[in-house]
Design a protein around this motif. Structure first.
Motif, PDB file in Angstrom:
ATOM      1  N   THR A   1       0.795  -1.227   0.000  1.00  0.00           N
ATOM      2  CA  THR A   1       0.000   0.000   0.000  1.00  0.00           C
ATOM      3  C   THR A   1       0.828   1.278   0.000  1.00  0.00           C
ATOM      4  N   MET A   2       2.117   1.194   0.302  1.00  0.00           N
ATOM      5  CA  MET A   2       2.961   2.389   0.346  1.00  0.00           C
ATOM      6  C   MET A   2       3.756   2.598  -0.940  1.00  0.00           C
ATOM      7  N   LEU A   3       3.825   1.568  -1.776  1.00  0.00           N
ATOM      8  CA  LEU A   3       4.691   1.626  -2.963  1.00  0.00           C
ATOM      9  C   LEU A   3       4.165   2.630  -3.981  1.00  0.00           C
ATOM     10  N   SER A   4       4.973   3.656  -4.274  1.00  0.00           N
ATOM     11  CA  SER A   4       4.561   4.681  -5.236  1.00  0.00           C
ATOM     12  C   SER A   4       5.356   4.624  -6.535  1.00  0.00           C
ATOM     13  N   THR A   5       6.554   4.006  -6.496  1.00  0.00           N
ATOM     14  CA  THR A   5       7.415   3.939  -7.682  1.00  0.00           C
ATOM     15  C   THR A   5       7.852   2.509  -7.939  1.00  0.00           C
ATOM     16  N   LEU A   6       7.582   2.023  -9.146  1.00  0.00           N
ATOM     17  CA  LEU A   6       7.998   0.680  -9.540  1.00  0.00           C
ATOM     18  C   LEU A   6       8.721   0.739 -10.873  1.00  0.00           C
ATOM     19  N   HIS A   7       9.976   0.277 -10.891  1.00  0.00           N
ATOM     20  CA  HIS A   7      10.730   0.108 -12.122  1.00  0.00           C
ATOM     21  C   HIS A   7      11.011  -1.382 -12.268  1.00  0.00           C
ATOM     22  N   ALA A   8      10.332  -2.024 -13.193  1.00  0.00           N
ATOM     23  CA  ALA A   8      10.518  -3.450 -13.445  1.00  0.00           C
ATOM     24  C   ALA A   8      10.861  -3.609 -14.920  1.00  0.00           C
ATOM     25  N   CYS A   9      12.146  -3.548 -15.234  1.00  0.00           N
ATOM     26  CA  CYS A   9      12.588  -3.447 -16.625  1.00  0.00           C
ATOM     27  C   CYS A   9      13.425  -4.654 -17.036  1.00  0.00           C
ATOM     28  N   ASP A  10      13.310  -5.025 -18.307  1.00  0.00           N
ATOM     29  CA  ASP A  10      14.081  -6.139 -18.873  1.00  0.00           C
ATOM     30  C   ASP A  10      13.798  -7.450 -18.145  1.00  0.00           C
TER      31      ASP A  10
ATOM     32  N   LEU B   1       8.150  -0.114 -17.218  1.00  0.00           N
ATOM     33  CA  LEU B   1       8.073  -1.516 -17.619  1.00  0.00           C
ATOM     34  C   LEU B   1       8.863  -1.754 -18.897  1.00  0.00           C
ATOM     35  N   ARG B   2       9.981  -1.099 -19.048  1.00  0.00           N
ATOM     36  CA  ARG B   2      10.748  -1.147 -20.285  1.00  0.00           C
ATOM     37  C   ARG B   2      11.092  -2.573 -20.710  1.00  0.00           C
ATOM     38  N   SER B   3      10.988  -2.785 -22.015  1.00  0.00           N
ATOM     39  CA  SER B   3      11.374  -4.055 -22.644  1.00  0.00           C
ATOM     40  C   SER B   3      10.623  -5.245 -22.052  1.00  0.00           C
TER      41      SER B   3
END
Length: 236
Positions: free
Chosen positions: A71-80, A103-105
């Motif tokens: 519930t606190m997560l504001s930034t997610l970078h899940a790439c490659d 969500l790159r690639s």
């Protein structure tokens, strides 16, 4: 912990010793899906999660927040990570506070983006879909219809064409807030870009490098419409 040769056990130990961790960045580390449950234990504290080029696959990402929403997560970078649409459904359902997502690639499709936008669209201000070849104009239409607070949108090297950008420009809430737009190597036309520049009043930066349909005269016309707009372009 970027570019570290760190094991699953080491990550588990680190997270146990730091139960109030707010930011976790794992880039290039050979961690596996087994780490997912341990990351989920930070559901009440984790604000930013970055996972890039690891063995943390689509199935693992789908497990995040499974026991308790993050519930606190504001930034997610899940790439490659070769993510698929199933992971997007989990993100939308279990990370309700997200405002920035990269969500790159990924191996995601328009259907996945459309579903995620129904859950997260209104609150997102940053969306990065660069290199997601399964993302096309249907995704842009979903973003245009849902994202009233969008500031940054990266569609570089996607399958987006002029139809999607025309939809973004036409009566879209996002045109009132959008400041940065990436359209590198996409099927843009001058007509679509002109429409966007006319309507996106806050747009300050636009990268259209590698867009084969754009000519030098088109750049001159766009600059004439909006002199303060910074356009990055090279002749394809």
């Amino acid at each position: 912990l970027t570019m570290c040769a760190i094991s699953d056990d080491s990550i588990h130990y680190l997270l146990l010793r730091n139960p109030n961790l707010a930011i976790l960045r794992l880039g290039g580390s050979p961690i596996s899906a087994q780490v997912a449950p341990h990351v989920s234990h930070l559901s009440d504290t984790l604000v930013e999660l970055v996972i890039i080029t690891t063995e943390f696959n689509s199935k693992a990402l789908s497990q995040l927040g499974e026991a308790q929403p993050m519930t606190m997560l504001s930034t997610l970078h899940a790439c490659d990570l070769a993510l698929k649409d199933k992971a997007l459904r989990s993100i939308g359902a279990r990370m309700p506070a997200l405002t920035s997502i990269s969500l790159r690639s990924s191996l995601i499709s328009d259907a996945g983006i459309e579903e995620m936008m129904t859950m997260l669209g209104p609150q997102l201000h940053t969306i990065d879909l660069g290199g997601c070849h399964g993302v096309g104009s249907a995704s842009v239409r979903a973003i245009a219809a849902s994202c009233a607070n969008l500031v940054r949108l990266n569609l570089n090297m996607t399958s987006v064409n002029h139809e999607g950008i025309s939809a973004l420009a036409a009566s879209s809430p996002a045109t009132n807030t959008l400041e940065q737009l990436g359209l590198v190597a996409t099927g843009m036309t001058f007509k679509a870009l002109r429409l966007l520049v006319l309507h996106a009043s806050q747009l300050t930066n636009m990268d259209i490098s590698g867009c084969k349909n754009i000519l030098p005269k088109d750049i001159e016309k766009l600059n004439a419409i909006r002199p303060q707009l910074r356009i990055v372009w090279d002749k394809a």
